[in-house]
Design an enzyme around this catalytic site. Sequence first.
Site, PDB file in Angstrom:
ATOM      1  N   GLU A 186       0.849  -0.875   0.171  1.00  0.00           N
ATOM      2  CA  GLU A 186      -0.023  -0.191   0.334  1.00  0.00           C
ATOM      3  C   GLU A 186       0.765   1.038   0.180  1.00  0.00           C
ATOM      4  OE1 GLU A 186      -3.455  -2.707   2.442  1.00  0.00           O
ATOM      5  OE2 GLU A 186      -2.958  -0.864   3.656  1.00  0.00           O
ATOM      6  N   ASN A 227       1.785  -4.944  -3.454  1.00  0.00           N
ATOM      7  CA  ASN A 227       0.931  -5.150  -3.256  1.00  0.00           C
ATOM      8  C   ASN A 227      -0.560  -4.043  -3.018  1.00  0.00           C
ATOM      9  OD1 ASN A 227      -1.137  -7.013  -2.401  1.00  0.00           O
ATOM     10  ND2 ASN A 227      -0.831  -6.714  -0.630  1.00  0.00           N
ATOM     11  N   HIS A 263     -10.157  -6.378  -1.751  1.00  0.00           N
ATOM     12  CA  HIS A 263     -11.325  -5.780  -0.269  1.00  0.00           C
ATOM     13  C   HIS A 263     -12.432  -5.285  -2.148  1.00  0.00           C
ATOM     14  CE1 HIS A 263      -8.956  -7.534   2.287  1.00  0.00           C
ATOM     15  NE2 HIS A 263      -7.735  -6.810   1.772  1.00  0.00           N
ATOM     16  N   GLU A 294      -6.147 -10.740  -1.633  1.00  0.00           N
ATOM     17  CA  GLU A 294      -6.398 -10.905  -0.372  1.00  0.00           C
ATOM     18  C   GLU A 294      -8.168 -10.429  -1.054  1.00  0.00           C
ATOM     19  OE1 GLU A 294      -3.200  -7.356   1.256  1.00  0.00           O
ATOM     20  OE2 GLU A 294      -5.128  -7.882   2.186  1.00  0.00           O
ATOM     21  N   ASP A 296     -12.034 -10.371  -0.827  1.00  0.00           N
ATOM     22  CA  ASP A 296     -13.239 -10.637  -0.135  1.00  0.00           C
ATOM     23  C   ASP A 296     -14.794  -9.488  -0.860  1.00  0.00           C
ATOM     24  OD1 ASP A 296     -12.004  -8.955   3.288  1.00  0.00           O
ATOM     25  OD2 ASP A 296     -12.526  -8.059   0.937  1.00  0.00           O
TER      26      ASP A 296
HETATM   27  O1  G3I Z   1      -1.695  -8.787  18.090  1.00  0.00           O
HETATM   28  C1  G3I Z   1      -2.670  -7.446  18.782  1.00  0.00           C
HETATM   29  C2  G3I Z   1      -2.808  -8.457  20.342  1.00  0.00           C
HETATM   30  O2  G3I Z   1      -1.276  -8.607  20.973  1.00  0.00           O
HETATM   31  C3  G3I Z   1      -3.423  -7.770  21.518  1.00  0.00           C
HETATM   32  O3  G3I Z   1      -4.491  -8.105  22.128  1.00  0.00           O
HETATM   33  C4  G3I Z   1      -5.565  -7.384  20.026  1.00  0.00           C
HETATM   34  C5  G3I Z   1      -5.932  -6.687  20.645  1.00  0.00           C
HETATM   35  O4  G3I Z   1      -5.174  -5.551  20.845  1.00  0.00           O
HETATM   36  O5  G3I Z   1      -4.881  -6.944  18.849  1.00  0.00           O
HETATM   37  C6  G3I Z   1      -4.101  -8.354  18.172  1.00  0.00           C
HETATM   38  O6  G3I Z   1      -3.754  -7.461  17.219  1.00  0.00           O
HETATM   39  C7  G3I Z   1      -4.356  -7.280  16.310  1.00  0.00           C
HETATM   40  C8  G3I Z   1      -3.985  -7.638  14.712  1.00  0.00           C
HETATM   41  O7  G3I Z   1      -4.384  -7.282  13.855  1.00  0.00           O
HETATM   42  C9  G3I Z   1      -3.995  -9.330  15.089  1.00  0.00           C
HETATM   43  O8  G3I Z   1      -4.664  -9.862  15.113  1.00  0.00           O
HETATM   44  C10 G3I Z   1      -4.373  -5.686  15.685  1.00  0.00           C
HETATM   45  O9  G3I Z   1      -5.388  -4.996  16.736  1.00  0.00           O
HETATM   46  C11 G3I Z   1      -5.366  -5.789  14.509  1.00  0.00           C
HETATM   47  O10 G3I Z   1      -5.893  -4.286  13.760  1.00  0.00           O
HETATM   48  C12 G3I Z   1      -5.067  -6.219  13.620  1.00  0.00           C
HETATM   49  O11 G3I Z   1      -6.017  -6.240  12.151  1.00  0.00           O
HETATM   50  C13 G3I Z   1      -5.440  -6.697  11.024  1.00  0.00           C
HETATM   51  C14 G3I Z   1      -5.497  -5.981  10.126  1.00  0.00           C
HETATM   52  O12 G3I Z   1      -4.891  -6.168   8.680  1.00  0.00           O
HETATM   53  C15 G3I Z   1      -4.437  -4.518  10.874  1.00  0.00           C
HETATM   54  O13 G3I Z   1      -4.260  -3.741   9.955  1.00  0.00           O
HETATM   55  C16 G3I Z   1      -6.190  -7.454  10.274  1.00  0.00           C
HETATM   56  O14 G3I Z   1      -6.328  -9.069  10.967  1.00  0.00           O
HETATM   57  C17 G3I Z   1      -6.114  -8.082   9.170  1.00  0.00           C
HETATM   58  O15 G3I Z   1      -6.668  -8.885   8.556  1.00  0.00           O
HETATM   59  C18 G3I Z   1      -5.860  -6.712   8.090  1.00  0.00           C
HETATM   60  O16 G3I Z   1      -5.195  -6.917   6.817  1.00  0.00           O
HETATM   61  C19 G3I Z   1      -4.849  -6.149   5.622  1.00  0.00           C
HETATM   62  C20 G3I Z   1      -3.809  -7.193   4.818  1.00  0.00           C
HETATM   63  O17 G3I Z   1      -2.521  -7.220   5.996  1.00  0.00           O
HETATM   64  C21 G3I Z   1      -3.556  -5.881   3.951  1.00  0.00           C
HETATM   65  N1  G3I Z   1      -4.838  -4.984   3.220  1.00  0.00           N
HETATM   66  C22 G3I Z   1      -5.601  -5.093   3.501  1.00  0.00           C
HETATM   67  C23 G3I Z   1      -5.596  -6.280   5.384  1.00  0.00           C
HETATM   68  C24 G3I Z   1      -7.491  -5.989   5.487  1.00  0.00           C
HETATM   69  O18 G3I Z   1      -7.204  -4.232   6.684  1.00  0.00           O
END
Ligand code: G3I
Length: 379
Positions: A186, A227, A263, A294, A296
């Site tokens: 991005e 990407n 997405h 990715e 969906d």
């Molecule tokens: O790992 C921490 C954990 O330690 C903590 O307790 C918990 C509570 O806050 O958060 C956990 O981190 C979370 C992480 O996912 C792992 O589960 C983050 O808060 C959460 O924001 C993060 O979300 C991910 C997001 O990227 C971050 O921007 C999504 O699961 C994931 O599907 C999403 O994926 C992105 C791609 O990498 C790039 N393209 C877009 C896509 C969707 O946003």
Amino acid sequence: MKVTRAAAGVLSAALILLSTGATGATAAAPDETAKTSIGAPAATTTHRGGSADQSLGALARRHNLRIGTAVDMNALAADQTYRDRTASEFSAVTAENVMKWAELEPERGTYNWGPADELVAFARANGQRVHGHTLLWHNQQPTWLTQGVESGDIEPAELRALLRKHIFDTVRHFKGKVWHWDVVNEVIDDNANLRDTFWLRELGPSYIADSFRWAHQADPKVKLYLNDYNVEGITAKTDAYYELVKDLQEQRVPVHGFGVQGHLGTQYGFWPALNVAENMARFADLGLEISVTEADVRMPMPTDVYKLQSQAQGYNTLLQGCLLTPRCVMFTVWGFTDKYSWVPGFFTDEGAANLLDENFAAKPAYDAVRATLLLGRAR
Ligand code: G3I
């Protein structure tokens, strides 16, 4: 455009069929249970590769295509149904989170390879390729890094050295085990400008070329990707990526692939498959391979039969665009069941973005994707 006449002929016939036939089938009997039993994959998907293997991965093999999914490692550990379906349905996997910098190096100098190594071992045990995601992004960076830069403790020269070390350490750790790497994620915004991140502010535009060179030095065999999202069709944003690729190639930077995240949302409509193919083909013409990384298709909740049919069209638009592009090598969904999805946490009142529902039952999108993989000649 490099779409062969024969393939175009076959597929346009298929497109007409799909755009009228499939929905028609469903429209005739909008009774989910009846439909699902017709569309549900045969129970024999457990053993791979046999003729009975009707998994998406097996069906895609005849198109020389890998079908992948993002994997939630907590769900993989805690949910046997999720684990079994991740193993049986897909021929590629991407770490949804555990290969991102914040997860890999939560404390400076201390790496947490465990969860990512588990995914690599799982993939190897199931004959799946691994798409590495992501070496550099403006999200999910370790707090010690972002705070260090913001406070000024980490100055540009040190930041550049830290980025170089992270890329070498990560790519070398997974050397020979990862098929592709999203090197930078991005980096162009929706106004078609280089995204204003601390990477750009602190290091200048050269951080992109440097990151690819370092990744290539660390593992000369792995395919290196740009990407991004909102890059399905021909727009100012994809024009900017097209120019960026040409610029990198002039500098002899080893960039090998273009990742189309995909997405989508039913409320926004979709690019026609032929437009998606035209966009992919121009990057292929530059010598790059293409992957949908990715996919969906979320919808405003609650679901209904029309939104579910529109969703099926959305997935198929991306898949058909990929199948029309001989150098499109992977079609990955960003999660496959509504039970585990990033969408509800990011988009209020939206959800149901995946191929299977929260009970792992096939949705119209799953059957539409299967039908498209069953159609057409092998590429
Ligand atoms: O790992 C921490 C954990 O330690 C903590 O307790 C918990 C509570 O806050 O958060 C956990 O981190 C979370 C992480 O996912 C792992 O589960 C983050 O808060 C959460 O924001 C993060 O979300 C991910 C997001 O990227 C971050 O921007 C999504 O699961 C994931 O599907 C999403 O994926 C992105 C791609 O990498 C790039 N393209 C877009 C896509 C969707 O946003």
